[in-house]
Design an enzyme around this catalytic site. Structure first.
Site, PDB file in Angstrom:
ATOM      1  N   CYS A 199       0.806  -1.216   0.064  1.00 44.15           N
ATOM      2  CA  CYS A 199      -0.147  -0.094   0.063  1.00 44.15           C
ATOM      3  C   CYS A 199       0.854   1.187  -0.023  1.00 44.15           C
ATOM      4  CB  CYS A 199      -0.915   0.114   1.311  1.00 44.15           C
ATOM      5  SG  CYS A 199      -0.117   0.221   2.778  1.00 44.15           S
ATOM      6  N   CYS A 214       3.465   1.573   3.031  1.00 47.54           N
ATOM      7  CA  CYS A 214       4.671   0.711   2.721  1.00 47.54           C
ATOM      8  C   CYS A 214       5.539   1.755   1.911  1.00 47.54           C
ATOM      9  CB  CYS A 214       4.499  -0.405   2.075  1.00 47.54           C
ATOM     10  SG  CYS A 214       3.127  -1.533   2.811  1.00 47.54           S
ATOM     11  N   ASP A 216      13.918  26.227 -30.931  1.00 48.02           N
ATOM     12  CA  ASP A 216      15.169  26.525 -32.072  1.00 48.02           C
ATOM     13  C   ASP A 216      14.573  26.265 -33.523  1.00 48.02           C
ATOM     14  OD1 ASP A 216      18.019  26.795 -32.580  1.00 48.02           O
ATOM     15  OD2 ASP A 216      17.776  24.834 -33.104  1.00 48.02           O
ATOM     16  N   ASP A 273      17.604  20.525 -30.895  1.00 45.67           N
ATOM     17  CA  ASP A 273      18.151  19.492 -31.350  1.00 45.67           C
ATOM     18  C   ASP A 273      19.546  19.400 -31.153  1.00 45.67           C
ATOM     19  OD1 ASP A 273      18.785  21.488 -33.623  1.00 45.67           O
ATOM     20  OD2 ASP A 273      18.834  19.585 -34.748  1.00 45.67           O
ATOM     21  N   ASP A 283      21.780  23.821 -28.098  1.00 42.65           N
ATOM     22  CA  ASP A 283      20.522  24.084 -27.465  1.00 42.65           C
ATOM     23  C   ASP A 283      20.632  23.488 -26.223  1.00 42.65           C
ATOM     24  OD1 ASP A 283      19.473  25.417 -29.734  1.00 42.65           O
ATOM     25  OD2 ASP A 283      18.938  23.093 -30.660  1.00 42.65           O
TER      26      ASP A 283
END
Length: 774
Positions: free
Chosen positions: A14, A17, A466, A665, A669
């Site tokens: 649960c 825990c 970008d 990419d 960046d």
């Protein structure tokens, strides 16, 4: 330097825990963060290896009363995931067996209880205070009397001891782990779901045993010696059934992960010493020449050296259309080859392969926590002690205020409170939604690194894009060929391409590729000479060819005036223009540009429709950036910025109170991706950008950013629904179990019905999360 380890943990049942283990791990010196996942039975820990070690972390978990192990030594995440799946399947089958047997025995016990109630029980006094049994007896007792009259002739004491034997079988076999774990929690001064089940059913069992052995003791004190054997069995059966359904649902939530692990073939066809050998994939070495046959899955990552084909990369990108592959193209292990055959060199293998990295990222994401989980953790940490206190208070109130059979009614109400309050649903509310959503995202070609990133994506209100490689293709191509005047002779384009083929400039490479695509033929070049910053000149088939800017033509004494208008028009569109002349006569203008992706304009429209503000940043010149922005439909542009300028723009927007996503990419960046509230890297970009990002788009399509935002918003909505119903269930269920409706409507919740309601709440939470698969 921080390290991350994921430890398999067993014994959790649960949210209490989960919260206790997480708290223990976070207290270990050197631990910078911990996320315990109830669904995956794992703990992901970030720690300083100079201060602590995985062995110490395992010890910390064991000190809380739960079992933990060091990570599997499986050769790759796929093999590890297969082992996890096998273990989960075995757990489901064991729970299903125990639940099924217990349910059958529970029904048998209910039948045997009818003659006991009708015959007066072991005391000779007809009784039952259990509302469910009383209702059941009204319908079943007449049928049993007519069909099994011999059953009513058996002594009640014999039936009672028979019920005791059946109950002990269920308790010691099917429900044993509830009591063992409750005792372990007690030894560590803690309480969890097992505590509630063990105390509730244990109290009912002990009461029934005493009532069976010495019913007169109860009667002498005005207490009806009720038997709760069938209640104990059915409570355990229903809880086990709920656990089995949860285990089955957990397996469904990680189907995307399991599907990924089965994609890589077991065998690769490798060429060594001129012979073709079928080798296990684990034995393939970097640099091996591997054969990909038509219609088969590609064995490992590599680069094509011979042949062509179309490869289905939908498992990687979510895109159904095959991708054309030629010599020099990269292929990924696990993708499906089409009708062509080719040979390729093996590159990244094992844990470094693309498929293994995806599996690892997805598993880490599913094991992480979302911020909403913290609310459930805080409540779960104090929930069980509060429930035990409420159960005791319920018993006392019933015992003091109810005149008729006060002990029995108080006892039943207290047990019902303990059983119905198990916080399973709270522990499952957020992790199930994360698992389903990240699995669905993987199917769409979106790798989301964790629950926090998933939740944060839905809060984004500003997206910084970008330009190069994100809005545009990221590579220069020949976009325009404008001949001078009425000259339609195509040979000059071939002459220009021949000259440019000797140059190393990126613009020259774009012209060569574009000319070849237009059918131009190349010739031998002699006397090649490049002028830095201006262009090149040489002899092509005996003709003197000049290619470059206006200054280059002027240097050669050629009048570029006739080409200036066309060049100006193309430059205004953000394109790089190149003048061409043959034998001292201007022949035309060529334009090279990084074209906008075909999907970018539609993607921008979709993002704007989601209420997001868009900003495009670029290190390119302003005129080019503005031209690209106009084509894409973006209003705000920041051009001619270095990497630190992109970070500054992100910080500026955040200072204005905006929640910012950065999409890029390239290496340049990466700082902005890390600085943004949510970093999104295009999968076609660099590994550095992907490492810095929170989300990786495996398909080079800006439209997938909108998919991330939509999926996040839907997932957060499901998380909140799950938490709402988990909390409301307890807020309503506990008072009803305590009997607040009894004085007004005569409604008293049986412990059996309480256990069924508890199991149903967990299944409902998991089922609601599974809706995200659609």
């Amino acid at each position: 330097m921080s390290r991350t380890v994921t430890l398999p943990v067993t014994g959790m049942s649960c949210a209490a825990c989960q919260a206790r283990i997480q708290s223990a791990l976070e207290k270990v010196p050197g631990v910078t963060g911990a996320a315990v996942n109830l669904l995956l039975n794992s703990a992901t820990v970030h720690f300083d290896p100079s201060v602590t070690s995985p062995e110490q972390l395992v010890g910390a978990v064991r000190d809380t009363g739960y079992e933990a192990e060091l990570p599997s030594a499986a050769p790759d995440p796929a093999a590890d995931e297969l082992a996890r799946d096998t273990q989960a399947s075995e757990e489901f089958r064991a729970l299903r067996l125990k639940a099924g047997v217990s349910l059958v025995l529970g029904l048998v016990a209910m039948v045997l209880s009818m003659p006991v109630m009708a015959g007066g029980g072991p005391s000779g006094h007809a009784h039952t205070s259990d509302p469910l049994l009383a209702l059941t007896a009204r319908w079943i007792d007449p049928a049993l009397r007519s069909s099994m009259p011999w059953l009513y002739e058996l002594p009640s004491g014999v039936l009672a001891y028979g019920l005791l034997a059946i109950t002990l079988l269920v308790v010691l076999w099917a429900g044993r782990h509830f009591y063992v774990r409750a005792w372990q929690a007690f030894r560590h001064h803690a309480a969890d779901m097992n505590t509630l089940i063990a105390v509730g059913t244990g109290a009912a069992l002990l009461f029934s045993v005493f009532a069976t052995v010495d019913p007169g003791f109860f009667l002498a004190r005005g207490v009806v010696p009720d038997l709760y054997y069938e209640a104990v069995i059915l409570i355990i059966a229903l809880i086990l059934m709920g656990n089995a359904l949860e285990a089955r649902a957990r397996r469904r939530t990680s189907e995307a992960l399991r599907a990924l692990t089965t994609l890589q073939p077991a065998v690769a066809l490798v060429v060594r010493n001129g012979a073709e050998l079928a080798l296990p994939v684990a034995e393939v070495r970097g640099g091996d020449l591997v054969i990909a046959r038509p219609g088969e899955r590609i064995a490992v990552d590599g680069t094509i050296v011979e042949g062509t084909s179309a490869v289905d990369e939908s498992m990687l990108t979510g895109e159904s259309l095959p991708v054309e592959k030629v010599a020099g193209s990269l292929v990924v292990g696990g993708t499906m080859n089409g009708t062509g055959g080719f040979r390729y060199r093996a590159t990244t293998l094992g844990t470094d392969s693309v498929l293994a990295r995806i599996v690892r990222l997805l598993r880490e994401a599913q094991g992480s926590r979302a911020p909403l989980q913290r609310l459930a953790d805080r409540i779960s940490g104090i929930f069980v002690p509060v429930v035990v206190s409420m159960a005791i208070a319920t018993f006392v109130v019933w015992y003091l205020l109810v005149p008729e059979a006060p002990f029995v009614r108080a006892f039943a109400a207290g047990v019902a409170v303990l059983i119905i309050a198990c916080p399973c649903a709270m522990g499952l509310a957020v992790p199930t939604a994360i698992m389903v959503a990240t699995g669905r995202a993987a199917e769409l070609g979106l790798l989301i690194k964790g629950g926090e990133a998933l939740e944060r994506a839905g809060k984004i209100d500003t997206v910084v894009l970008d330009k190069t490689g994100t809005v545009t293709e990221g590579r220069p191509v020949l976009t325009d060929v404008v001949p001078y005047g009425d000259d339609t002779d195509p040979s000059w384009l071939g002459q220009v391409a021949s000259l440019e083929a000797a140059s190393e400039h990126p613009v020259a490479a774009a012209i060569v590729a574009g000319a070849a695509g237009r059918g131009a033929t190349r010739e031998q070049v002699t006397g090649f000479s490049a002028v830095a910053g201006h262009g090149a000149v040489g002899l092509v088939g005996g003709a003197r060819v000049v290619v470059g800017n206006e200054a280059m033509l002027a240097k050669e004494g050629i009048d570029s005036g006739p080409l200036r208008e066309s060049a100006g028009r193309l430059a205004a569109q953000g394109k790089t223009t190149v003048y061409a002349a043959v034998n001292g006569r201007p022949t035309g203008v060529l334009a090279v540009a990084d074209p906008i992706r075909a999907s970018s304009a539609a993607a921008v429209t979709t993002l704007l429709g989601l209420g997001l503000e868009l900003v495009m940043v670029s290190g390119d010149n302003r005129s080019t950036a503005l031209a690209v922005a106009r084509q894409a439909g973006i209003d705000r542009v920041l051009a001619e910025v270095l990497p630190e300028g992109k970070v500054a723009e992100v910080r500026r927007l955040q200072a204005l109170g905006r929640t910012v996503a950065m999409v890029g990419d390239g290496i340049n960046d990466a700082p902005a991706l890390a600085a943004a509230d949510l970093g999104i890297a295009m999968g076609s970009g660099t590994d550095i950008a992907a490492e810095a990002a929170d989300v990786v788009l495996m398909r080079a399509d800006l439209g997938t950013v909108a998919q991330v935002v939509r999926l996040s918003r839907k997932t957060v909505r499901v998380m909140r629904q799950n938490l709402f119903w988990a909390f409301v269930y307890n807020v309503i269920g506990i008072p009803v179990a305590a009997g607040v409706l009894y004085p007004f409507f005569g409604i008293l919740l049986s412990p059996i019905l309480a256990s069924a309601a508890m199991a149903l709440s967990s299944v409902c939470v998991v089922g609601n999360s599974l809706r995200l698969r659609g």
